[in-house]
Design an enzyme around this catalytic site. Sequence first.
Site, PDB file in Angstrom:
ATOM      1  N   ARG A   1       0.834  -1.218   0.000  1.00  0.00           N
ATOM      2  CA  ARG A   1       0.000   0.000   0.000  1.00  0.00           C
ATOM      3  C   ARG A   1       0.860   1.257   0.000  1.00  0.00           C
ATOM      4  O   ARG A   1       0.899   1.991  -0.973  1.00  0.00           O
ATOM      5  CB  ARG A   1      -0.952  -0.032   1.219  1.00  0.00           C
ATOM      6  CG  ARG A   1      -2.067   0.997   1.161  1.00  0.00           C
ATOM      7  CD  ARG A   1      -1.657   2.396   1.585  1.00  0.00           C
ATOM      8  NE  ARG A   1      -1.108   2.457   2.937  1.00  0.00           N
ATOM      9  CZ  ARG A   1      -0.486   3.537   3.410  1.00  0.00           C
ATOM     10  NH1 ARG A   1      -0.341   4.621   2.679  1.00  0.00           N
ATOM     11  NH2 ARG A   1       0.014   3.527   4.631  1.00  0.00           N
ATOM     12  N   ASP A   2       1.596   1.497   1.082  1.00  0.00           N
ATOM     13  CA  ASP A   2       2.381   2.732   1.176  1.00  0.00           C
ATOM     14  C   ASP A   2       3.470   2.727   0.106  1.00  0.00           C
ATOM     15  O   ASP A   2       3.791   3.765  -0.480  1.00  0.00           O
ATOM     16  CB  ASP A   2       3.013   2.832   2.575  1.00  0.00           C
ATOM     17  CG  ASP A   2       3.362   4.244   2.981  1.00  0.00           C
ATOM     18  OD1 ASP A   2       3.683   5.055   2.097  1.00  0.00           O
ATOM     19  OD2 ASP A   2       3.324   4.555   4.185  1.00  0.00           O
TER      20      ASP A   2
ATOM     21  N   HIS B   1       5.242   4.423  12.707  1.00  0.00           N
ATOM     22  CA  HIS B   1       5.256   4.380  11.239  1.00  0.00           C
ATOM     23  C   HIS B   1       6.315   5.388  10.776  1.00  0.00           C
ATOM     24  O   HIS B   1       6.035   6.568  10.593  1.00  0.00           O
ATOM     25  CB  HIS B   1       3.847   4.748  10.747  1.00  0.00           C
ATOM     26  CG  HIS B   1       3.659   4.738   9.268  1.00  0.00           C
ATOM     27  ND1 HIS B   1       2.990   3.734   8.595  1.00  0.00           N
ATOM     28  CD2 HIS B   1       4.016   5.617   8.301  1.00  0.00           C
ATOM     29  CE1 HIS B   1       2.940   3.999   7.314  1.00  0.00           C
ATOM     30  NE2 HIS B   1       3.553   5.146   7.103  1.00  0.00           N
TER      31      HIS B   1
ATOM     32  N   HIS C   1       9.148   6.906   8.273  1.00  0.00           N
ATOM     33  CA  HIS C   1       9.718   7.012   6.928  1.00  0.00           C
ATOM     34  C   HIS C   1      11.203   7.353   7.062  1.00  0.00           C
ATOM     35  O   HIS C   1      11.638   7.847   8.111  1.00  0.00           O
ATOM     36  CB  HIS C   1       8.946   8.058   6.112  1.00  0.00           C
ATOM     37  CG  HIS C   1       7.634   7.531   5.590  1.00  0.00           C
ATOM     38  ND1 HIS C   1       7.504   6.990   4.340  1.00  0.00           N
ATOM     39  CD2 HIS C   1       6.419   7.416   6.175  1.00  0.00           C
ATOM     40  CE1 HIS C   1       6.243   6.587   4.158  1.00  0.00           C
ATOM     41  NE2 HIS C   1       5.559   6.829   5.269  1.00  0.00           N
TER      42      HIS C   1
ATOM     43  N   CYS D   1       4.389   9.155   0.478  1.00  0.00           N
ATOM     44  CA  CYS D   1       3.019   9.633   0.332  1.00  0.00           C
ATOM     45  C   CYS D   1       2.984  10.669  -0.783  1.00  0.00           C
ATOM     46  O   CYS D   1       3.742  11.634  -0.752  1.00  0.00           O
ATOM     47  CB  CYS D   1       2.542  10.241   1.648  1.00  0.00           C
ATOM     48  SG  CYS D   1       0.910  10.979   1.500  1.00  0.00           S
TER      49      CYS D   1
HETATM   50  P1  HMG Z   1     -13.269  14.103  -2.228  1.00  0.00           P
HETATM   51  O1  HMG Z   1     -13.078  14.637  -3.629  1.00  0.00           O
HETATM   52  O2  HMG Z   1     -13.367  15.073  -1.103  1.00  0.00           O
HETATM   53  O3  HMG Z   1     -14.539  13.154  -2.204  1.00  0.00           O
HETATM   54  O4  HMG Z   1     -12.109  13.056  -1.958  1.00  0.00           O
HETATM   55  P2  HMG Z   1     -16.071  13.523  -2.279  1.00  0.00           P
HETATM   56  O5  HMG Z   1     -16.713  12.863  -1.127  1.00  0.00           O
HETATM   57  O6  HMG Z   1     -16.268  15.002  -2.494  1.00  0.00           O
HETATM   58  O7  HMG Z   1     -16.534  12.774  -3.626  1.00  0.00           O
HETATM   59  C1  HMG Z   1     -16.135  13.196  -4.918  1.00  0.00           C
HETATM   60  C2  HMG Z   1     -16.293  12.035  -5.879  1.00  0.00           C
HETATM   61  O8  HMG Z   1     -15.349  11.035  -5.569  1.00  0.00           O
HETATM   62  C3  HMG Z   1     -17.661  11.339  -5.831  1.00  0.00           C
HETATM   63  O9  HMG Z   1     -17.934  10.870  -7.133  1.00  0.00           O
HETATM   64  C4  HMG Z   1     -17.434  10.163  -4.922  1.00  0.00           C
HETATM   65  O10 HMG Z   1     -18.296   9.072  -5.156  1.00  0.00           O
HETATM   66  C5  HMG Z   1     -16.010   9.788  -5.303  1.00  0.00           C
HETATM   67  P3  HMG Z   1     -19.048  11.579  -8.053  1.00  0.00           P
HETATM   68  O11 HMG Z   1     -20.310  11.480  -7.232  1.00  0.00           O
HETATM   69  O12 HMG Z   1     -18.568  12.998  -8.199  1.00  0.00           O
HETATM   70  O13 HMG Z   1     -19.008  10.776  -9.294  1.00  0.00           O
HETATM   71  N1  HMG Z   1     -15.330   9.145  -4.184  1.00  0.00           N
HETATM   72  C6  HMG Z   1     -14.757   7.933  -4.225  1.00  0.00           C
HETATM   73  N2  HMG Z   1     -14.610   7.030  -5.197  1.00  0.00           N
HETATM   74  C7  HMG Z   1     -13.992   5.883  -4.874  1.00  0.00           C
HETATM   75  N3  HMG Z   1     -13.499   5.612  -3.663  1.00  0.00           N
HETATM   76  C8  HMG Z   1     -13.606   6.502  -2.670  1.00  0.00           C
HETATM   77  C9  HMG Z   1     -14.255   7.731  -2.944  1.00  0.00           C
HETATM   78  N4  HMG Z   1     -14.506   8.795  -2.173  1.00  0.00           N
HETATM   79  C10 HMG Z   1     -15.173   9.653  -2.941  1.00  0.00           C
HETATM   80  N5  HMG Z   1     -13.110   6.224  -1.450  1.00  0.00           N
HETATM   81  C11 HMG Z   1     -10.904  11.358  -0.771  1.00  0.00           C
HETATM   82  C12 HMG Z   1     -11.878  12.523  -0.667  1.00  0.00           C
HETATM   83  C13 HMG Z   1     -10.442  11.005   0.628  1.00  0.00           C
HETATM   84  C14 HMG Z   1     -11.599  10.178  -1.390  1.00  0.00           C
HETATM   85  C15 HMG Z   1      -9.708  11.756  -1.655  1.00  0.00           C
HETATM   86  O14 HMG Z   1      -9.177  12.938  -1.164  1.00  0.00           O
HETATM   87  C16 HMG Z   1      -8.641  10.696  -1.736  1.00  0.00           C
HETATM   88  O15 HMG Z   1      -8.834   9.631  -2.310  1.00  0.00           O
HETATM   89  N6  HMG Z   1      -7.436  10.971  -1.211  1.00  0.00           N
HETATM   90  C17 HMG Z   1      -6.294  10.067  -1.322  1.00  0.00           C
HETATM   91  C18 HMG Z   1      -5.614   9.975  -0.005  1.00  0.00           C
HETATM   92  C19 HMG Z   1      -4.452   9.005  -0.069  1.00  0.00           C
HETATM   93  O16 HMG Z   1      -4.573   7.875  -0.500  1.00  0.00           O
HETATM   94  N7  HMG Z   1      -3.245   9.465   0.392  1.00  0.00           N
HETATM   95  C20 HMG Z   1      -2.131   8.623   0.504  1.00  0.00           C
HETATM   96  C21 HMG Z   1      -2.279   7.686   1.674  1.00  0.00           C
HETATM   97  S1  HMG Z   1      -2.038   8.474   3.249  1.00  0.00           S
HETATM   98  C22 HMG Z   1      -0.402   8.094   3.649  1.00  0.00           C
HETATM   99  O17 HMG Z   1       0.314   7.601   2.819  1.00  0.00           O
HETATM  100  C23 HMG Z   1       0.087   8.338   5.064  1.00  0.00           C
HETATM  101  C24 HMG Z   1       0.256   7.033   5.860  1.00  0.00           C
HETATM  102  O18 HMG Z   1       1.143   6.154   5.213  1.00  0.00           O
HETATM  103  C25 HMG Z   1       0.812   7.366   7.260  1.00  0.00           C
HETATM  104  C26 HMG Z   1       2.029   8.280   7.233  1.00  0.00           C
HETATM  105  O19 HMG Z   1       3.003   8.019   6.504  1.00  0.00           O
HETATM  106  O20 HMG Z   1       1.976   9.261   7.989  1.00  0.00           O
HETATM  107  C27 HMG Z   1      -1.060   6.321   6.065  1.00  0.00           C
HETATM  108 MG    MG Z   2       3.324   6.316   5.250  1.00  0.00          MG
END
Ligand code: HMG
Ligand code: MG
Length: 305
Positions: free
Chosen positions: A19-20, A211, A213, A244
């Site tokens: 995933r990450d 966690h 990095h 990320c």
């Molecule tokens: P948004 O645009 O605010 O969503 O995204 P919305 O609720 O306004 O919806 C907009 C459209 O997106 C809608 O479709 C929803 O159905 C669709 P429409 O009606 O317009 O056709 N939608 C989705 N479709 C599929 N799956 C979903 C989904 N949600 C809404 N889940 C959202 C909000 C959170 C979804 C977006 O901002 C997003 O996907 N962000 C990605 C975040 C991410 O993956 N970041 C990387 C991981 S975090 C990380 O790496 C840190 C970690 O490792 C810890 C660390 O290192 O600290 C964990």
């Molecule tokens: Mg991470």
Amino acid sequence: MTGVTKFPARVRIVEVGPRDGLQNESATIALADKITFIERLAAAGLQDIEVTSFVHPKRVPQLADADELLGRLPRTDVVRYAALVPNMRGLERAIKAGVSRIGVLTAASDTFNRKNINMNTRESITALGPLVQRALEQGISVRGYVSTSWICPYEGPMDKHKVAEIVQELFALGVDEVSVGDTTGGAVPAQVEATLDRLLGVCPGERLAMHFHDTYGMAVANTYQALRMGISTFDSAAGGLGGCPYAPGASGNVATEELLYLCDRLGIETGVRLSGIRHASDFIGRVVGRTLPSRVLATGAGTEA
Ligand code: HMG
Ligand code: MG
């Protein structure tokens, strides 16, 4: 320093490479290759593997095949396959895919949260209430993530008291574990000690995961600091994959190989075989077409077993 000063007898590794790690790769990775990678990680003895995210496919195209991936993984009672879920839409997808464990997201920084999940910290915690509740009702266990727990790439240093409040709020919502993230990899052991000291004042260390990095090469040093304080759950990524997309400049997670090497030399059990992780890392390194950053991998350690 409060808390334990003795190393834990056993460390639980939560592998986040699929995933990450893969969320941050530019190469397109075939579903079959992801499955082979995950199978090799499981064969190495890992029992907790975060395999994908149910985020918006346009935001993280690398993991757009999450629904199909879950369906194709071999069923097992030994390995817990988890997925990241950012919102209710993601949870509905995860339920349909048969996920048994999810990770939910917030961060200490409002700006990071906005860029990452389009909500500020308060909004995200409010939104997590019904999300966690629905997951638990479905028999899905939940871990919480607090990103940017030390440094935000946009706002700078974070307040440890605020991190502790967020951790407490997540536990109050019903998560069973909180993974405390050094998203930028910028923290150093003294900062890990200060924040952990605060966190251990509000919750037991057994319920925290670290966690780290490795952007500045501090991840093993930070791990060592956390081990000294009795922390026994660590997230890592095979080969040191990771990063990320919403934390510019951040590099991979602490490599699973490095974590194993450290635990092994300290006499700490993990139940995970370095040779098996090497087998997985060698494979995924060829798939992504680059040399992975793990130094233990580069030494050839693990080839003998
Ligand atoms: P948004 O645009 O605010 O969503 O995204 P919305 O609720 O306004 O919806 C907009 C459209 O997106 C809608 O479709 C929803 O159905 C669709 P429409 O009606 O317009 O056709 N939608 C989705 N479709 C599929 N799956 C979903 C989904 N949600 C809404 N889940 C959202 C909000 C959170 C979804 C977006 O901002 C997003 O996907 N962000 C990605 C975040 C991410 O993956 N970041 C990387 C991981 S975090 C990380 O790496 C840190 C970690 O490792 C810890 C660390 O290192 O600290 C964990
Ligand atoms: Mg991470």
